[in-house]
Design a protein around this motif. Structure first.
Motif, PDB file in Angstrom:
ATOM      1  N   ALA A  74     -11.693   7.737  -0.246  1.00  0.00           N
ATOM      2  CA  ALA A  74     -11.559   6.926  -1.379  1.00  0.00           C
ATOM      3  C   ALA A  74     -10.216   6.324  -1.206  1.00  0.00           C
ATOM      4  CB  ALA A  74     -11.604   7.667  -2.432  1.00  0.00           C
ATOM      5  N   SER A  75      -9.454   6.191  -0.046  1.00  0.00           N
ATOM      6  CA  SER A  75      -8.254   5.587   0.136  1.00  0.00           C
ATOM      7  C   SER A  75      -7.914   4.196  -0.484  1.00  0.00           C
ATOM      8  CB  SER A  75      -7.964   5.248   1.729  1.00  0.00           C
ATOM      9  OG  SER A  75      -7.971   6.557   2.327  1.00  0.00           O
ATOM     10  N   ARG A  76      -8.823   3.221  -0.219  1.00  0.00           N
ATOM     11  CA  ARG A  76      -8.586   1.991  -0.851  1.00  0.00           C
ATOM     12  C   ARG A  76      -8.662   1.860  -2.357  1.00  0.00           C
ATOM     13  NH1 ARG A  76      -9.113  -2.911   1.495  1.00  0.00           N
ATOM     14  NH2 ARG A  76      -9.097  -4.719   0.377  1.00  0.00           N
ATOM     15  N   ALA A  77      -9.820   2.684  -2.944  1.00  0.00           N
ATOM     16  CA  ALA A  77      -9.627   2.708  -4.535  1.00  0.00           C
ATOM     17  C   ALA A  77      -8.404   3.293  -5.036  1.00  0.00           C
ATOM     18  CB  ALA A  77     -11.026   3.647  -4.725  1.00  0.00           C
ATOM     19  N   LEU A  78      -7.974   4.554  -4.390  1.00  0.00           N
ATOM     20  CA  LEU A  78      -6.927   4.866  -4.855  1.00  0.00           C
ATOM     21  C   LEU A  78      -5.557   4.326  -4.781  1.00  0.00           C
ATOM     22  CD1 LEU A  78      -7.627   8.548  -3.501  1.00  0.00           C
ATOM     23  CD2 LEU A  78      -7.245   8.171  -5.868  1.00  0.00           C
ATOM     24  N   GLY A  79      -5.499   3.655  -3.529  1.00  0.00           N
ATOM     25  CA  GLY A  79      -4.478   2.571  -3.456  1.00  0.00           C
ATOM     26  C   GLY A  79      -4.481   1.639  -4.566  1.00  0.00           C
ATOM     27  N   GLN A  80      -5.621   0.989  -4.749  1.00  0.00           N
ATOM     28  CA  GLN A  80      -5.749  -0.135  -6.074  1.00  0.00           C
ATOM     29  C   GLN A  80      -5.766   0.466  -7.412  1.00  0.00           C
ATOM     30  OE1 GLN A  80      -7.731  -3.731  -4.159  1.00  0.00           O
ATOM     31  NE2 GLN A  80      -9.227  -1.810  -3.953  1.00  0.00           N
ATOM     32  N   SER A  81      -5.829   1.876  -7.566  1.00  0.00           N
ATOM     33  CA  SER A  81      -6.155   2.683  -8.794  1.00  0.00           C
ATOM     34  C   SER A  81      -7.433   2.027  -9.443  1.00  0.00           C
ATOM     35  CB  SER A  81      -4.829   2.288  -9.818  1.00  0.00           C
ATOM     36  OG  SER A  81      -3.624   2.696  -9.325  1.00  0.00           O
ATOM     37  N   SER A  82      -8.456   2.132  -8.735  1.00  0.00           N
ATOM     38  CA  SER A  82      -9.704   1.695  -8.927  1.00  0.00           C
ATOM     39  C   SER A  82     -10.705   2.723  -9.071  1.00  0.00           C
ATOM     40  CB  SER A  82     -10.150   0.484  -8.113  1.00  0.00           C
ATOM     41  OG  SER A  82     -11.469   0.268  -8.361  1.00  0.00           O
ATOM     42  N   LEU A  83     -11.534   2.693 -10.069  1.00  0.00           N
ATOM     43  CA  LEU A  83     -12.681   3.614 -10.154  1.00  0.00           C
ATOM     44  C   LEU A  83     -13.879   2.828  -9.925  1.00  0.00           C
ATOM     45  CD1 LEU A  83     -11.846   5.493 -13.511  1.00  0.00           C
ATOM     46  CD2 LEU A  83     -11.897   6.419 -11.217  1.00  0.00           C
ATOM     47  N   LYS A  84     -13.946   1.712  -9.224  1.00  0.00           N
ATOM     48  CA  LYS A  84     -14.987   1.002  -8.702  1.00  0.00           C
ATOM     49  C   LYS A  84     -15.694   1.646  -7.533  1.00  0.00           C
ATOM     50  CE  LYS A  84     -13.569  -3.348 -10.643  1.00  0.00           C
ATOM     51  NZ  LYS A  84     -13.080  -4.787 -10.186  1.00  0.00           N
ATOM     52  N   PRO A  85     -17.077   2.223  -7.655  1.00  0.00           N
ATOM     53  CA  PRO A  85     -17.551   2.831  -6.374  1.00  0.00           C
ATOM     54  C   PRO A  85     -17.591   1.937  -4.982  1.00  0.00           C
ATOM     55  CG  PRO A  85     -19.205   2.863  -8.385  1.00  0.00           C
ATOM     56  CD  PRO A  85     -17.842   2.116  -8.804  1.00  0.00           C
ATOM     57  N   GLU A  86     -17.707   0.417  -5.387  1.00  0.00           N
ATOM     58  CA  GLU A  86     -17.504  -0.406  -3.963  1.00  0.00           C
ATOM     59  C   GLU A  86     -16.032  -0.317  -3.469  1.00  0.00           C
ATOM     60  OE1 GLU A  86     -17.087  -3.193  -7.384  1.00  0.00           O
ATOM     61  OE2 GLU A  86     -18.105  -1.353  -7.139  1.00  0.00           O
ATOM     62  N   GLU A  87     -15.281   0.063  -4.193  1.00  0.00           N
ATOM     63  CA  GLU A  87     -13.830   0.228  -3.444  1.00  0.00           C
ATOM     64  C   GLU A  87     -13.361   1.672  -2.877  1.00  0.00           C
ATOM     65  OE1 GLU A  87     -11.798  -2.355  -3.090  1.00  0.00           O
ATOM     66  OE2 GLU A  87     -12.595  -3.584  -4.685  1.00  0.00           O
ATOM     67  N   CYS A  88     -14.218   2.469  -3.035  1.00  0.00           N
ATOM     68  CA  CYS A  88     -14.161   3.721  -2.442  1.00  0.00           C
ATOM     69  C   CYS A  88     -14.671   3.933  -1.110  1.00  0.00           C
ATOM     70  CB  CYS A  88     -14.857   4.929  -3.331  1.00  0.00           C
ATOM     71  SG  CYS A  88     -14.436   5.402  -4.840  1.00  0.00           S
ATOM     72  N   ARG A  89     -13.578   3.197  -0.227  1.00  0.00           N
ATOM     73  CA  ARG A  89     -13.820   3.376   1.408  1.00  0.00           C
ATOM     74  C   ARG A  89     -12.638   3.645   2.065  1.00  0.00           C
ATOM     75  NH1 ARG A  89     -14.156  -2.378  -0.509  1.00  0.00           N
ATOM     76  NH2 ARG A  89     -12.853  -3.534   0.715  1.00  0.00           N
ATOM     77  N   PRO A  90     -12.759   3.825   3.543  1.00  0.00           N
ATOM     78  CA  PRO A  90     -11.446   4.258   3.809  1.00  0.00           C
ATOM     79  C   PRO A  90     -10.467   3.083   4.320  1.00  0.00           C
ATOM     80  CG  PRO A  90     -13.535   4.442   5.221  1.00  0.00           C
ATOM     81  CD  PRO A  90     -13.875   3.925   4.079  1.00  0.00           C
ATOM     82  N   ASP A  91     -10.901   1.986   4.460  1.00  0.00           N
ATOM     83  CA  ASP A  91     -10.052   0.806   4.890  1.00  0.00           C
ATOM     84  C   ASP A  91      -9.119   0.362   3.904  1.00  0.00           C
ATOM     85  OD1 ASP A  91      -8.995  -1.230   6.334  1.00  0.00           O
ATOM     86  OD2 ASP A  91     -10.379  -2.899   5.711  1.00  0.00           O
ATOM     87  N   TRP A  92      -7.899   0.394   4.248  1.00  0.00           N
ATOM     88  CA  TRP A  92      -6.668   0.206   3.420  1.00  0.00           C
ATOM     89  C   TRP A  92      -5.585  -0.703   4.044  1.00  0.00           C
ATOM     90  CZ3 TRP A  92      -2.066   2.003   4.766  1.00  0.00           C
ATOM     91  CH2 TRP A  92      -2.076   3.183   5.597  1.00  0.00           C
ATOM     92  N   SER A  93      -5.974  -1.040   5.127  1.00  0.00           N
ATOM     93  CA  SER A  93      -4.660  -1.750   6.136  1.00  0.00           C
ATOM     94  C   SER A  93      -4.724  -3.132   5.275  1.00  0.00           C
ATOM     95  CB  SER A  93      -5.541  -1.673   7.585  1.00  0.00           C
ATOM     96  OG  SER A  93      -6.538  -2.698   7.561  1.00  0.00           O
ATOM     97  N   ASP A  94      -5.294  -3.757   4.860  1.00  0.00           N
ATOM     98  CA  ASP A  94      -4.973  -4.932   4.340  1.00  0.00           C
ATOM     99  C   ASP A  94      -4.378  -4.875   2.805  1.00  0.00           C
ATOM    100  OD1 ASP A  94      -7.426  -4.229   3.308  1.00  0.00           O
ATOM    101  OD2 ASP A  94      -8.276  -6.283   3.361  1.00  0.00           O
ATOM    102  N   LEU A  95      -3.987  -3.973   2.374  1.00  0.00           N
ATOM    103  CA  LEU A  95      -3.614  -3.750   0.956  1.00  0.00           C
ATOM    104  C   LEU A  95      -2.037  -4.201   0.877  1.00  0.00           C
ATOM    105  CD1 LEU A  95      -4.763  -0.138  -0.325  1.00  0.00           C
ATOM    106  CD2 LEU A  95      -5.927  -2.250  -0.990  1.00  0.00           C
TER     107      LEU A  95
END
Length: 119
Positions: free
Chosen positions: A67-88
């Motif tokens: 859930a890296s991307r969702a955690l980085g964005q403080s998001s609880l959206k299921p579609e954001e629960c994915r590993p890619d966070w390089s473009d944050l």
């Protein structure tokens, strides 16, 4: 964000087992035969003891996946629960790093997600 737990947590030494994405997906808190896992930046944490990650918990969306991307964005959206966070943004990358530190002080590390490249 405070990183130190209120009460001292005795953690096992981190493990470096390879955990398949398929197995990780089964560790989503809905099956009592499996532990509950959350992965952050490819590292798998065992959150089984925390009901917040269970089927009725407020953080269930993170269980069984990276859930890296969702955690980085403080998001609880299921579609954001994915590993890619390089473009944050740098700000979101810092939030993600803070979450990683928070988890690492509270939950046992069980291994790495197989094929993960998002360290």
């Amino acid at each position: 964000m405070s990183f130190e737990p209120k009460t001292k947590v005795e953690l096992d030494p981190p493990r470096d087992d390879i955990i398949s994405v398929d197995y990780l997906s089964k560790c989503d808190g809905t099956n009592p035969d499996y532990p509950t896992y959350v992965a952050i930046k490819g590292t798998v944490f065992d959150v089984s003891g925390n009901k917040a990650y269970g089927p009725d918990g407020s953080y269930r969306v993170f269980a069984g996946k990276d859930a890296s991307r969702a955690l980085g964005q403080s998001s609880l959206k299921p579609e954001e629960c994915r590993p890619d966070w390089s473009d944050l943004s740098d700000e979101h990358k810092k939030v993600l790093s803070d979450w990683f530190t928070f988890f690492s002080k509270r939950y046992n590390i069980k291994g790495k997600v197989e094929g993960a490249t998002n360290f």
